[in-house]
Design a protein around this motif. Structure first.
Motif, PDB file in Angstrom:
ATOM      1  N   ARG A 205       0.816  -1.212   0.000  1.00 24.87           N
ATOM      2  CA  ARG A 205       0.000   0.000   0.000  1.00 24.87           C
ATOM      3  C   ARG A 205       0.852   1.265   0.000  1.00 24.87           C
ATOM      4  O   ARG A 205       0.557   2.247  -0.680  1.00 24.87           O
ATOM      5  CB  ARG A 205      -0.905  -0.033   1.250  1.00 24.87           C
ATOM      6  CG  ARG A 205      -1.987   1.033   1.303  1.00 24.87           C
ATOM      7  CD  ARG A 205      -1.557   2.295   1.998  1.00 24.87           C
ATOM      8  NE  ARG A 205      -1.171   2.076   3.375  1.00 24.87           N
ATOM      9  CZ  ARG A 205      -0.604   2.999   4.134  1.00 24.87           C
ATOM     10  NH1 ARG A 205      -0.330   4.192   3.641  1.00 24.87           N
ATOM     11  NH2 ARG A 205      -0.269   2.726   5.376  1.00 24.87           N
ATOM     12  N   LYS A 206       1.960   1.217   0.727  1.00 23.54           N
ATOM     13  CA  LYS A 206       2.777   2.413   0.923  1.00 23.54           C
ATOM     14  C   LYS A 206       3.510   2.855  -0.347  1.00 23.54           C
ATOM     15  O   LYS A 206       3.557   4.054  -0.650  1.00 23.54           O
ATOM     16  CB  LYS A 206       3.805   2.131   2.032  1.00 23.54           C
ATOM     17  CG  LYS A 206       4.676   3.313   2.410  1.00 23.54           C
ATOM     18  CD  LYS A 206       4.083   4.127   3.494  1.00 23.54           C
ATOM     19  CE  LYS A 206       5.037   5.229   3.942  1.00 23.54           C
ATOM     20  NZ  LYS A 206       4.441   6.107   4.938  1.00 23.54           N
ATOM     21  N   ILE A 207       4.076   1.918  -1.112  1.00 28.44           N
ATOM     22  CA  ILE A 207       4.961   2.373  -2.190  1.00 28.44           C
ATOM     23  C   ILE A 207       4.701   1.787  -3.574  1.00 28.44           C
ATOM     24  O   ILE A 207       5.215   2.318  -4.563  1.00 28.44           O
ATOM     25  CB  ILE A 207       6.451   2.125  -1.838  1.00 28.44           C
ATOM     26  CG1 ILE A 207       6.828   0.649  -1.903  1.00 28.44           C
ATOM     27  CG2 ILE A 207       6.797   2.716  -0.487  1.00 28.44           C
ATOM     28  CD1 ILE A 207       8.338   0.431  -1.838  1.00 28.44           C
ATOM     29  N   CYS A 208       3.939   0.712  -3.693  1.00 28.41           N
ATOM     30  CA  CYS A 208       3.857   0.032  -4.995  1.00 28.41           C
ATOM     31  C   CYS A 208       2.813   0.660  -5.917  1.00 28.41           C
ATOM     32  O   CYS A 208       1.769   1.138  -5.474  1.00 28.41           O
ATOM     33  CB  CYS A 208       3.542  -1.449  -4.805  1.00 28.41           C
ATOM     34  SG  CYS A 208       4.867  -2.341  -3.966  1.00 28.41           S
ATOM     35  N   HIS A 209       3.126   0.618  -7.217  1.00 30.77           N
ATOM     36  CA  HIS A 209       2.169   1.066  -8.232  1.00 30.77           C
ATOM     37  C   HIS A 209       1.210  -0.065  -8.591  1.00 30.77           C
ATOM     38  O   HIS A 209       0.004   0.142  -8.697  1.00 30.77           O
ATOM     39  CB  HIS A 209       2.917   1.531  -9.485  1.00 30.77           C
ATOM     40  CG  HIS A 209       3.880   2.636  -9.234  1.00 30.77           C
ATOM     41  ND1 HIS A 209       5.203   2.587  -9.600  1.00 30.77           N
ATOM     42  CD2 HIS A 209       3.709   3.839  -8.621  1.00 30.77           C
ATOM     43  CE1 HIS A 209       5.811   3.704  -9.240  1.00 30.77           C
ATOM     44  NE2 HIS A 209       4.933   4.470  -8.640  1.00 30.77           N
ATOM     45  N   ASP A 224      -3.509  -2.700 -10.497  1.00 32.05           N
ATOM     46  CA  ASP A 224      -3.130  -1.458  -9.849  1.00 32.05           C
ATOM     47  C   ASP A 224      -3.463  -1.564  -8.357  1.00 32.05           C
ATOM     48  O   ASP A 224      -4.520  -2.091  -7.991  1.00 32.05           O
ATOM     49  CB  ASP A 224      -3.919  -0.313 -10.494  1.00 32.05           C
ATOM     50  CG  ASP A 224      -3.562   1.039  -9.938  1.00 32.05           C
ATOM     51  OD1 ASP A 224      -2.775   1.739 -10.565  1.00 32.05           O
ATOM     52  OD2 ASP A 224      -4.094   1.393  -8.851  1.00 32.05           O
ATOM     53  N   VAL A 225      -2.566  -1.082  -7.509  1.00 22.06           N
ATOM     54  CA  VAL A 225      -2.751  -1.243  -6.059  1.00 22.06           C
ATOM     55  C   VAL A 225      -4.077  -0.643  -5.593  1.00 22.06           C
ATOM     56  O   VAL A 225      -4.820  -1.267  -4.820  1.00 22.06           O
ATOM     57  CB  VAL A 225      -1.566  -0.626  -5.283  1.00 22.06           C
ATOM     58  CG1 VAL A 225      -1.889  -0.540  -3.788  1.00 22.06           C
ATOM     59  CG2 VAL A 225      -0.308  -1.449  -5.501  1.00 22.06           C
ATOM     60  N   LEU A 226      -4.394   0.540  -6.068  1.00 18.88           N
ATOM     61  CA  LEU A 226      -5.636   1.189  -5.649  1.00 18.88           C
ATOM     62  C   LEU A 226      -6.848   0.370  -6.095  1.00 18.88           C
ATOM     63  O   LEU A 226      -7.815   0.204  -5.346  1.00 18.88           O
ATOM     64  CB  LEU A 226      -5.703   2.597  -6.235  1.00 18.88           C
ATOM     65  CG  LEU A 226      -6.788   3.522  -5.683  1.00 18.88           C
ATOM     66  CD1 LEU A 226      -6.667   3.683  -4.173  1.00 18.88           C
ATOM     67  CD2 LEU A 226      -6.726   4.886  -6.365  1.00 18.88           C
ATOM     68  N   THR A 302      -2.128   5.418  -1.111  1.00 18.91           N
ATOM     69  CA  THR A 302      -1.301   4.604  -2.001  1.00 18.91           C
ATOM     70  C   THR A 302      -0.593   5.530  -2.986  1.00 18.91           C
ATOM     71  O   THR A 302      -0.887   6.731  -3.058  1.00 18.91           O
ATOM     72  CB  THR A 302      -2.150   3.580  -2.789  1.00 18.91           C
ATOM     73  OG1 THR A 302      -2.847   4.255  -3.836  1.00 18.91           O
ATOM     74  CG2 THR A 302      -3.157   2.873  -1.885  1.00 18.91           C
ATOM     75  N   GLN A 303       0.309   4.980  -3.780  1.00 24.21           N
ATOM     76  CA  GLN A 303       1.014   5.775  -4.778  1.00 24.21           C
ATOM     77  C   GLN A 303       0.073   6.299  -5.864  1.00 24.21           C
ATOM     78  O   GLN A 303       0.383   7.273  -6.536  1.00 24.21           O
ATOM     79  CB  GLN A 303       2.134   4.944  -5.419  1.00 24.21           C
ATOM     80  CG  GLN A 303       3.303   4.659  -4.498  1.00 24.21           C
ATOM     81  CD  GLN A 303       4.067   5.909  -4.117  1.00 24.21           C
ATOM     82  OE1 GLN A 303       4.466   6.699  -4.965  1.00 24.21           O
ATOM     83  NE2 GLN A 303       4.273   6.114  -2.820  1.00 24.21           N
ATOM     84  N   ARG A 304      -1.076   5.662  -6.029  1.00 22.70           N
ATOM     85  CA  ARG A 304      -2.022   6.059  -7.067  1.00 22.70           C
ATOM     86  C   ARG A 304      -3.182   6.900  -6.532  1.00 22.70           C
ATOM     87  O   ARG A 304      -4.059   7.294  -7.279  1.00 22.70           O
ATOM     88  CB  ARG A 304      -2.596   4.816  -7.753  1.00 22.70           C
ATOM     89  CG  ARG A 304      -1.583   3.896  -8.393  1.00 22.70           C
ATOM     90  CD  ARG A 304      -0.873   4.529  -9.551  1.00 22.70           C
ATOM     91  NE  ARG A 304      -0.221   3.517 -10.378  1.00 22.70           N
ATOM     92  CZ  ARG A 304       0.706   3.767 -11.288  1.00 22.70           C
ATOM     93  NH1 ARG A 304       1.101   5.011 -11.488  1.00 22.70           N
ATOM     94  NH2 ARG A 304       1.258   2.805 -11.994  1.00 22.70           N
ATOM     95  N   GLY A 305      -3.208   7.151  -5.226  1.00 20.31           N
ATOM     96  CA  GLY A 305      -4.299   7.917  -4.653  1.00 20.31           C
ATOM     97  C   GLY A 305      -4.755   7.331  -3.332  1.00 20.31           C
ATOM     98  O   GLY A 305      -4.237   6.316  -2.872  1.00 20.31           O
TER      99      GLY A 305
END
Length: 341
Positions: A205-209, A224-226, A302-305
């Motif tokens: 959750r913290k850094i992955c796309h 996508d993580v989000l 997350t990196q995506r929002g």
């Protein structure tokens, strides 16, 4: 950047064949932070060893920057490995060498002249936040500092790919966050492709796309993580997402509220991206004659929002609640009725 095609690895255990990686297809873009998550025995550690050529696949291929590393060996493979570096859970530092000497070790092996080694080490020490600790030995460093040395050493030969094998599992939560922030900074500064394996959804959750979820040697979910946080499909993915979004306290609260408010509805809302910043709940209360009690909520970034969950206790007629839920769905807020009155 990285293409895994029909990749499998079968070990002969003496008691029969053990399939550690089973027909995996993955594509990882240049400059991406890609997470691979799974419980112990899922096959993720074997997969990462296939990526850097430490293991040969039983079938399939690993292609990095157009080069099929499963089809090369000897000096050609050693040269290819210089572009794929790795950091480890337990640091793997040379305990008789100082920070500076640990970082320059791969440069020595590569035959880099001393003046260039010294310049590169100074640059890397600054990058990972260890200025002033160049002459310290690993025994004099904290866990986070040791991992920073490991990261600097991995970057010494200017790799194109950084593999992280449970790189924060031996660290406390605060130190874990600082190392993850460093990896994000390195990714942005250097455009480095990072492949990270873990069993902790907080790390993903913290850094992955994007993330691949592994179980039994196979990739059971990819996305996508989000998106994965919003709509996990596989049961194992739902359990991982629950590590971050649910707590035992909230589950106990829900159980108690079912007893306390048998005529109400417990509703779980999921907000994604810009929705987390909108006054949707305020508008709901203004528009519909329902009583709303906030039970539990949190927002994860997350990196995506952002991704937010909110559990509400709603009271009103069946029609009023139905209309309120329809409004939320129209606003692209996912709703799940968790109890029936």
């Amino acid at each position: 950047m990285i293409e895994l095609k029909k990749l499998s690895k079968v070990f002969d255990t003496g008691k029969g064949a053990l399939t550690a990686v089973d027909d995996v297809d993955l594509s990882i873009a240049a400059g991406e932070i890609f997470g691979i998550i799974g419980y112990s025995g899922a096959g993720k550690s074997t997969l990462i060893r296939l990526l850097n050529g430490l293991e040969k696949p039983s079938s399939g291929s690993v292609v990095i920057n157009g080069q099929n590393i499963t089809a090369i060996k000897g000096s050609e493979l050693r040269k290819a490995r210089q572009k794929v570096s790795m950091i480890f859970q337990h640091f793997n530092l040379l305990w008789s060498r100082t920070v500076k000497e640990n970082i320059e070790f791969p440069l020595e092996i590569a035959g880099v002249p001393k003046n260039k080694r010294d310049a590169r080490v100074l640059e890397l020490v600054e990058l990972v936040g260890l200025k002033g600790r160049e002459n310290a030995y690993p025994s004099q460093l904290s866990g986070g500092q040791k991992q920073r040395v490991g990261i600097a050493r991995a970057l010494a030969n200017e790799p194109e790919v950084l593999l992280c094998d449970e790189a924060t599992s031996a660290l406390d939560p605060q130190t874990t966050d600082s190392i993850l922030e460093l990896l994000v900074d390195i990714n942005k500064r250097l455009g480095l492709t990072i492949v990270l394996i873990t069993h902790e959804m907080h790390v993903i959750r913290k850094i992955c796309h994007r993330v691949a979820v592994m179980e039994g040697g196979r990739v059971v979910e990819l996305g996508d993580v989000l998106q994965v946080f919003q709509s996990p499909k596989a049961e194992i993915t739902k359990r991982f997402v629950a590590q971050v979004t649910d707590t035992e306290d909230s589950q106990e609260t829900i159980k108690n509220l079912r007893k306390l408010y048998p005529t109400g509805e417990l509703v779980k809302l999921v907000f994604v991206g810009d929705q987390t910043e909108q006054p949707i709940l305020t508008q709901l209360i203004r528009k519909y004659p329902v009583d709303v009690n906030i039970v539990q909520g949190n927002i994860a970034h997350t990196q995506r929002g952002a991704y937010g969950t909110l559990v509400l206790q709603m009271k009103g007629s069946a029609q009023e609640i139905s209309e309120a839920l329809a409004y939320l769905n129209a606003e692209s807020v996912q709703t799940e009725v968790m109890s029936n009155g």
